[in-house]
Design a protein around this motif. Structure first.
Motif, PDB file in Angstrom:
ATOM      1  N   LEU A 150      13.048  -4.762   9.451  1.00 36.44           N
ATOM      2  CA  LEU A 150      13.254  -4.775   7.935  1.00 36.44           C
ATOM      3  C   LEU A 150      13.842  -3.391   7.247  1.00 36.44           C
ATOM      4  CD1 LEU A 150      10.255  -6.859   6.601  1.00 36.44           C
ATOM      5  CD2 LEU A 150      12.634  -7.519   6.925  1.00 36.44           C
ATOM      6  N   GLY A 151      14.132  -2.292   8.312  1.00 34.59           N
ATOM      7  CA  GLY A 151      14.481  -1.230   7.904  1.00 34.59           C
ATOM      8  C   GLY A 151      13.456  -0.185   7.685  1.00 34.59           C
ATOM      9  N   TYR A 152      12.031  -0.424   8.107  1.00 35.19           N
ATOM     10  CA  TYR A 152      10.980   0.460   7.782  1.00 35.19           C
ATOM     11  C   TYR A 152      10.837   1.415   9.260  1.00 35.19           C
ATOM     12  CZ  TYR A 152       9.460  -1.841   3.896  1.00 35.19           C
ATOM     13  OH  TYR A 152       9.210  -2.367   2.399  1.00 35.19           O
ATOM     14  N   THR A 153      11.304   2.654   9.276  1.00 32.53           N
ATOM     15  CA  THR A 153      10.980   3.376  10.343  1.00 32.53           C
ATOM     16  C   THR A 153       9.451   3.933  10.771  1.00 32.53           C
ATOM     17  OG1 THR A 153      11.346   5.437   9.006  1.00 32.53           O
ATOM     18  CG2 THR A 153      13.312   4.571  10.097  1.00 32.53           C
ATOM     19  N   VAL A 154       8.687   3.693   9.456  1.00 35.25           N
ATOM     20  CA  VAL A 154       7.484   4.459   9.494  1.00 35.25           C
ATOM     21  C   VAL A 154       6.449   3.178   9.074  1.00 35.25           C
ATOM     22  CG1 VAL A 154       5.611   5.720   9.015  1.00 35.25           C
ATOM     23  CG2 VAL A 154       7.878   6.631   9.463  1.00 35.25           C
ATOM     24  N   LEU A 155       5.552   2.587   9.812  1.00 37.94           N
ATOM     25  CA  LEU A 155       4.897   1.582   9.190  1.00 37.94           C
ATOM     26  C   LEU A 155       3.874   1.737   8.131  1.00 37.94           C
ATOM     27  CD1 LEU A 155       3.705  -0.291  12.605  1.00 37.94           C
ATOM     28  CD2 LEU A 155       5.841  -0.859  11.253  1.00 37.94           C
ATOM     29  N   PRO A 156       3.785   1.024   7.091  1.00 32.53           N
ATOM     30  CA  PRO A 156       2.929   1.028   6.091  1.00 32.53           C
ATOM     31  C   PRO A 156       1.179   1.442   6.427  1.00 32.53           C
ATOM     32  CG  PRO A 156       4.020  -0.752   5.444  1.00 32.53           C
ATOM     33  CD  PRO A 156       4.562  -0.392   6.914  1.00 32.53           C
ATOM     34  N   PRO A 157       0.941   2.311   5.655  1.00 40.56           N
ATOM     35  CA  PRO A 157      -0.522   2.695   6.217  1.00 40.56           C
ATOM     36  C   PRO A 157      -1.523   1.405   5.960  1.00 40.56           C
ATOM     37  CG  PRO A 157       0.470   4.205   4.791  1.00 40.56           C
ATOM     38  CD  PRO A 157       1.133   3.253   4.821  1.00 40.56           C
ATOM     39  N   TRP A 158      -1.430   0.604   5.102  1.00 37.92           N
ATOM     40  CA  TRP A 158      -2.007  -0.616   4.588  1.00 37.92           C
ATOM     41  C   TRP A 158      -1.895  -1.453   5.903  1.00 37.92           C
ATOM     42  CZ3 TRP A 158       0.554  -5.044   4.775  1.00 37.92           C
ATOM     43  CH2 TRP A 158       1.878  -4.912   4.408  1.00 37.92           C
ATOM     44  N   TYR A 159      -0.898  -1.543   6.786  1.00 41.92           N
ATOM     45  CA  TYR A 159      -0.664  -2.290   7.658  1.00 41.92           C
ATOM     46  C   TYR A 159      -1.676  -2.002   8.924  1.00 41.92           C
ATOM     47  CZ  TYR A 159       1.134  -4.466  11.847  1.00 41.92           C
ATOM     48  OH  TYR A 159       1.249  -5.221  13.182  1.00 41.92           O
ATOM     49  N   TYR A 160      -1.725  -0.544   9.145  1.00 39.45           N
ATOM     50  CA  TYR A 160      -2.802  -0.342  10.165  1.00 39.45           C
ATOM     51  C   TYR A 160      -4.372  -0.683   9.878  1.00 39.45           C
ATOM     52  CZ  TYR A 160       1.088   2.599  12.264  1.00 39.45           C
ATOM     53  OH  TYR A 160       2.188   2.925  12.621  1.00 39.45           O
ATOM     54  N   SER A 161      -4.433  -0.587   8.665  1.00 37.39           N
ATOM     55  CA  SER A 161      -5.842  -0.971   8.021  1.00 37.39           C
ATOM     56  C   SER A 161      -6.186  -2.626   8.349  1.00 37.39           C
ATOM     57  CB  SER A 161      -6.168  -0.573   6.701  1.00 37.39           C
ATOM     58  OG  SER A 161      -7.386  -1.063   6.134  1.00 37.39           O
ATOM     59  N   LEU A 162      -5.188  -3.222   7.885  1.00 38.88           N
ATOM     60  CA  LEU A 162      -5.328  -4.737   8.383  1.00 38.88           C
ATOM     61  C   LEU A 162      -5.268  -5.098   9.762  1.00 38.88           C
ATOM     62  CD1 LEU A 162      -2.902  -6.031   5.249  1.00 38.88           C
ATOM     63  CD2 LEU A 162      -5.316  -5.940   5.319  1.00 38.88           C
ATOM     64  N   LYS A 163      -4.302  -4.201  10.626  1.00 41.96           N
ATOM     65  CA  LYS A 163      -4.526  -4.683  11.773  1.00 41.96           C
ATOM     66  C   LYS A 163      -5.649  -4.372  12.447  1.00 41.96           C
ATOM     67  CE  LYS A 163      -1.605  -4.191  15.982  1.00 41.96           C
ATOM     68  NZ  LYS A 163      -0.236  -3.374  16.606  1.00 41.96           N
ATOM     69  N   GLN A 164      -6.253  -3.538  12.146  1.00 44.86           N
ATOM     70  CA  GLN A 164      -7.858  -3.115  12.857  1.00 44.86           C
ATOM     71  C   GLN A 164      -8.737  -3.956  12.469  1.00 44.86           C
ATOM     72  OE1 GLN A 164      -8.757   0.765  11.394  1.00 44.86           O
ATOM     73  NE2 GLN A 164      -7.355   1.898  12.429  1.00 44.86           N
ATOM     74  N   LYS A 165      -8.609  -4.725  11.252  1.00 47.34           N
ATOM     75  CA  LYS A 165      -9.299  -5.728  10.899  1.00 47.34           C
ATOM     76  C   LYS A 165      -8.681  -7.274  10.844  1.00 47.34           C
ATOM     77  CE  LYS A 165     -11.983  -2.616   7.921  1.00 47.34           C
ATOM     78  NZ  LYS A 165     -12.353  -2.342   6.564  1.00 47.34           N
ATOM     79  N   ARG A 166      -8.003  -7.375  11.799  1.00 50.56           N
ATOM     80  CA  ARG A 166      -6.945  -8.529  11.829  1.00 50.56           C
ATOM     81  C   ARG A 166      -7.811  -9.911  11.695  1.00 50.56           C
ATOM     82  NH1 ARG A 166      -5.948  -5.773  16.269  1.00 50.56           N
ATOM     83  NH2 ARG A 166      -6.421  -6.942  18.462  1.00 50.56           N
ATOM     84  N   PHE A 167      -8.840 -10.029  12.791  1.00 49.23           N
ATOM     85  CA  PHE A 167      -9.435 -11.108  12.651  1.00 49.23           C
ATOM     86  C   PHE A 167     -10.206 -11.678  11.518  1.00 49.23           C
ATOM     87  CE2 PHE A 167      -9.275  -9.911  17.226  1.00 49.23           C
ATOM     88  CZ  PHE A 167      -8.630 -10.691  18.004  1.00 49.23           C
ATOM     89  N   GLY A 168     -10.910 -10.870  10.941  1.00 52.61           N
ATOM     90  CA  GLY A 168     -11.758 -10.988   9.572  1.00 52.61           C
ATOM     91  C   GLY A 168     -10.333 -11.322   8.452  1.00 52.61           C
ATOM     92  N   VAL A 169      -9.181 -10.509   8.302  1.00 48.27           N
ATOM     93  CA  VAL A 169      -8.443 -10.741   7.507  1.00 48.27           C
ATOM     94  C   VAL A 169      -7.795 -12.096   7.536  1.00 48.27           C
ATOM     95  CG1 VAL A 169      -6.260 -10.087   6.805  1.00 48.27           C
ATOM     96  CG2 VAL A 169      -7.925  -8.329   7.232  1.00 48.27           C
ATOM     97  N   ILE A 170      -7.559 -12.470   8.993  1.00 48.32           N
ATOM     98  CA  ILE A 170      -6.832 -13.755   9.295  1.00 48.32           C
ATOM     99  C   ILE A 170      -7.925 -14.979   8.565  1.00 48.32           C
ATOM    100  CG2 ILE A 170      -6.292 -15.574  10.979  1.00 48.32           C
ATOM    101  CD1 ILE A 170      -4.996 -13.085  12.534  1.00 48.32           C
ATOM    102  N   ALA A 171      -9.302 -14.773   8.739  1.00 50.03           N
ATOM    103  CA  ALA A 171     -10.189 -15.771   8.624  1.00 50.03           C
ATOM    104  C   ALA A 171     -10.259 -15.983   7.154  1.00 50.03           C
ATOM    105  CB  ALA A 171     -11.596 -15.638   9.197  1.00 50.03           C
ATOM    106  N   THR A 172     -10.488 -14.670   6.469  1.00 48.32           N
ATOM    107  CA  THR A 172     -10.315 -14.744   5.181  1.00 48.32           C
ATOM    108  C   THR A 172      -9.282 -15.296   4.490  1.00 48.32           C
ATOM    109  OG1 THR A 172     -11.592 -12.655   5.191  1.00 48.32           O
ATOM    110  CG2 THR A 172     -10.782 -12.976   2.990  1.00 48.32           C
ATOM    111  N   THR A 173      -8.028 -14.908   4.845  1.00 51.74           N
ATOM    112  CA  THR A 173      -6.794 -15.557   4.387  1.00 51.74           C
ATOM    113  C   THR A 173      -6.755 -16.989   4.502  1.00 51.74           C
ATOM    114  OG1 THR A 173      -5.644 -13.563   4.698  1.00 51.74           O
ATOM    115  CG2 THR A 173      -4.332 -15.460   4.400  1.00 51.74           C
TER     116      THR A 173
END
Length: 226
Positions: A150-173
């Motif tokens: 998508l043209g992002y050379t640097v990943l957004p900071p919030w993405y790292y936070s969600l990725k660290q808690k991906r299982f909980g985020v997926i279940a909650t979603t």
């Protein structure tokens, strides 16, 4: 921690499979007609000697008795009762109970169960909920490859936070998405129509009908037309 992640992943997989099965579950079809006929083999033969020495008369010889019994048994013949209810509100059990009661009270009546659809805006919004659920899961699990495209050379900071808690985020979603979809598809309706005439409306009365009450309402509607 690994056991918790496996449990959450299994829960998400179970919810996904249940949603797929519900999506392809066929709607309730029309019930078959059950015609009740009087069979001659059910009657008990009476010897002629008994008939000679008694005042017994066959049922067919009684004036109007046989015709009246036949007419009463077929009071629901040709009538159609539609029960339109909210399937996402767990009203199916109540609808089946009322269906059996009406078929028993009015032999020959055709009771059809239908899903009462929500308004058009809610139906449209409910279609986007699964798309958002799947899109968020794909974004969290494969964001490392999606953001650079998508043209992002640097990943957004919030993405790292969600990725660290991906299982909980997926279940909650997934759980929140299912709750939102149930809210959008829910109508709280339990509408009963007899031959096109509305005889009871839960949306208007804010309550369910009683079995005796519904039998009286449907019988009154049939009596006005038959």
């Amino acid at each position: 921690m690994e056991k918790v992640q496996l449990l959450i992943t299994g829960l998400c997989a179970f919810l996904f499979v249940s949603d797929i099965l519900n999506a392809f579950n066929p709607p309730p079809g029309k019930p078959r007609h059950h015609h009740h006929h009087a069979h001659s083999e059910d009657s008990i033969p009476i010897p002629k000697e008994v008939l000679k020495h008694t005042d017994f008369k066959p049922l067919e010889s009684l004036d109007g008795a046989g015709a009246g019994a036949g007419a009463g048994a077929g009071i629901g013949a040709g009538a159609v009762v539609h029960i339109s209810f909210c399937t996402s509100c767990s009203y199916r059990g109540m609808a089946l109970t009322m269906k059996k009661m009406l078929e028993s009270a009015f032999p020959g009546v055709d009771v059809v169960l239908l899903n009462h659809p929500p308004p058009l805006p809610k139906r449209i919004l409910s279609k986007f909920v699964p798309v958002l659920q799947i899109g968020s899961i794909v974004l969290i699990t494969a964001g490392d490859h999606i953001f650079p495209r998508l043209g992002y050379t640097v990943l957004p900071p919030w993405y790292y936070s969600l990725k660290q808690k991906r299982f909980g985020v997926i279940a909650t979603t997934w759980l929140l998405g299912n709750a939102l979809q149930s809210f959008l598809q829910g109508t709280g309706a339990f509408e009963v129509m007899c031959n096109g005439d509305l005889v009871f409306s839960k949306l208007r009365e804010n309550r369910f009908p009683g079995e005796y009450e519904l039998r009286e309402l449907v019988g009154r509607s049939l009596g006005a037309k038959y």
